[in-house]
Write a protein that holds these residues in place. Sequence first.
Motif, PDB file in Angstrom:
ATOM      1  N   GLY A 186       0.811  -1.205   0.000  1.00 34.54           N
ATOM      2  CA  GLY A 186       0.000   0.000   0.000  1.00 34.54           C
ATOM      3  C   GLY A 186       0.846   1.257   0.000  1.00 34.54           C
ATOM      4  N   THR A 187       0.163   2.386   0.003  1.00 36.70           N
ATOM      5  CA  THR A 187       0.827   3.686   0.022  1.00 36.70           C
ATOM      6  C   THR A 187       1.403   3.960   1.400  1.00 36.70           C
ATOM      7  N   GLU A 188       2.676   4.318   1.427  1.00 40.55           N
ATOM      8  CA  GLU A 188       3.338   4.634   2.694  1.00 40.55           C
ATOM      9  C   GLU A 188       2.643   5.820   3.347  1.00 40.55           C
ATOM     10  N   TRP A 189       2.437   5.700   4.642  1.00 41.38           N
ATOM     11  CA  TRP A 189       1.856   6.822   5.393  1.00 41.38           C
ATOM     12  C   TRP A 189       2.614   6.928   6.713  1.00 41.38           C
ATOM     13  N   GLY A 190       3.104   8.119   6.985  1.00 39.86           N
ATOM     14  CA  GLY A 190       3.940   8.286   8.164  1.00 39.86           C
ATOM     15  C   GLY A 190       5.162   7.402   8.019  1.00 39.86           C
ATOM     16  N   HIS A 191       5.461   6.623   9.036  1.00 42.55           N
ATOM     17  CA  HIS A 191       6.607   5.711   8.950  1.00 42.55           C
ATOM     18  C   HIS A 191       6.169   4.267   8.732  1.00 42.55           C
ATOM     19  N   PHE A 192       4.949   4.063   8.210  1.00 42.58           N
ATOM     20  CA  PHE A 192       4.420   2.725   7.970  1.00 42.58           C
ATOM     21  C   PHE A 192       4.308   2.436   6.477  1.00 42.58           C
ATOM     22  N   VAL A 193       4.642   1.188   6.117  1.00 39.29           N
ATOM     23  CA  VAL A 193       4.395   0.689   4.768  1.00 39.29           C
ATOM     24  C   VAL A 193       3.415  -0.473   4.946  1.00 39.29           C
ATOM     25  N   PRO A 194       2.161  -0.306   4.488  1.00 38.47           N
ATOM     26  CA  PRO A 194       1.143  -1.322   4.747  1.00 38.47           C
ATOM     27  C   PRO A 194       1.049  -2.407   3.673  1.00 38.47           C
ATOM     28  N   VAL A 195       0.672  -3.593   4.150  1.00 40.25           N
ATOM     29  CA  VAL A 195       0.311  -4.720   3.287  1.00 40.25           C
ATOM     30  C   VAL A 195      -0.962  -5.289   3.895  1.00 40.25           C
ATOM     31  N   VAL A 196      -2.006  -5.421   3.083  1.00 36.25           N
ATOM     32  CA  VAL A 196      -3.294  -5.905   3.575  1.00 36.25           C
ATOM     33  C   VAL A 196      -3.505  -7.343   3.116  1.00 36.25           C
ATOM     34  N   THR A 197      -3.881  -8.217   4.064  1.00 34.69           N
ATOM     35  CA  THR A 197      -4.133  -9.622   3.747  1.00 34.69           C
ATOM     36  C   THR A 197      -5.544  -9.789   3.175  1.00 34.69           C
ATOM     37  N   GLY A 198      -5.824 -10.981   2.675  1.00 32.39           N
ATOM     38  CA  GLY A 198      -7.118 -11.268   2.067  1.00 32.39           C
ATOM     39  C   GLY A 198      -8.293 -11.129   3.013  1.00 32.39           C
ATOM     40  N   ASN A 199      -8.067 -11.276   4.304  1.00 33.45           N
ATOM     41  CA  ASN A 199      -9.171 -11.115   5.257  1.00 33.45           C
ATOM     42  C   ASN A 199      -9.191  -9.716   5.871  1.00 33.45           C
TER      43      ASN A 199
END
Length: 136
Positions: free
Chosen positions: A33-46
């Motif tokens: 996902g798009t980096e926000w703050g100091h986080f780089v997100p990855v979203v699982t299927g659930n």
Amino acid sequence: MSVSVELNHLIVPSRDNRESAEFLAHLLGLEVGTEWGHFVPVVTGNGVRLDFTTIPVEDLRLQHYCFLVPEDDFDAFFARLTETGVPYFGAPGGGLPGEINHNHGGRGVYFLDPGGNGIEVITQPYEPEKRRPARW
């Protein structure tokens, strides 16, 4: 007790948030996902979001994350894993090097991500009542 409680997100400590997020997303066939703050997100299927964050190396502690993938997707995942050259194991703690396991009628493997986190990928959940029917 509320049945409507869901896990929303986890903060995943790493040496390099982008490297770890991209590594896991690539192996599991997910999007970074798009980096926000100091986080780089990855979203699982659930819908659970993994927020990768960079922390000082001296503060890293082994964490364990287990991902359930469909049996039909395991071969593609495993091919991507072996292409990385990352050592993998059929048992926790480095047991059965270079092997996968067949626990609970499925397949599973353990390895470390670039951030030093323990990753497990399985095709059958541990809970008998949640196991998927065997596909012949």
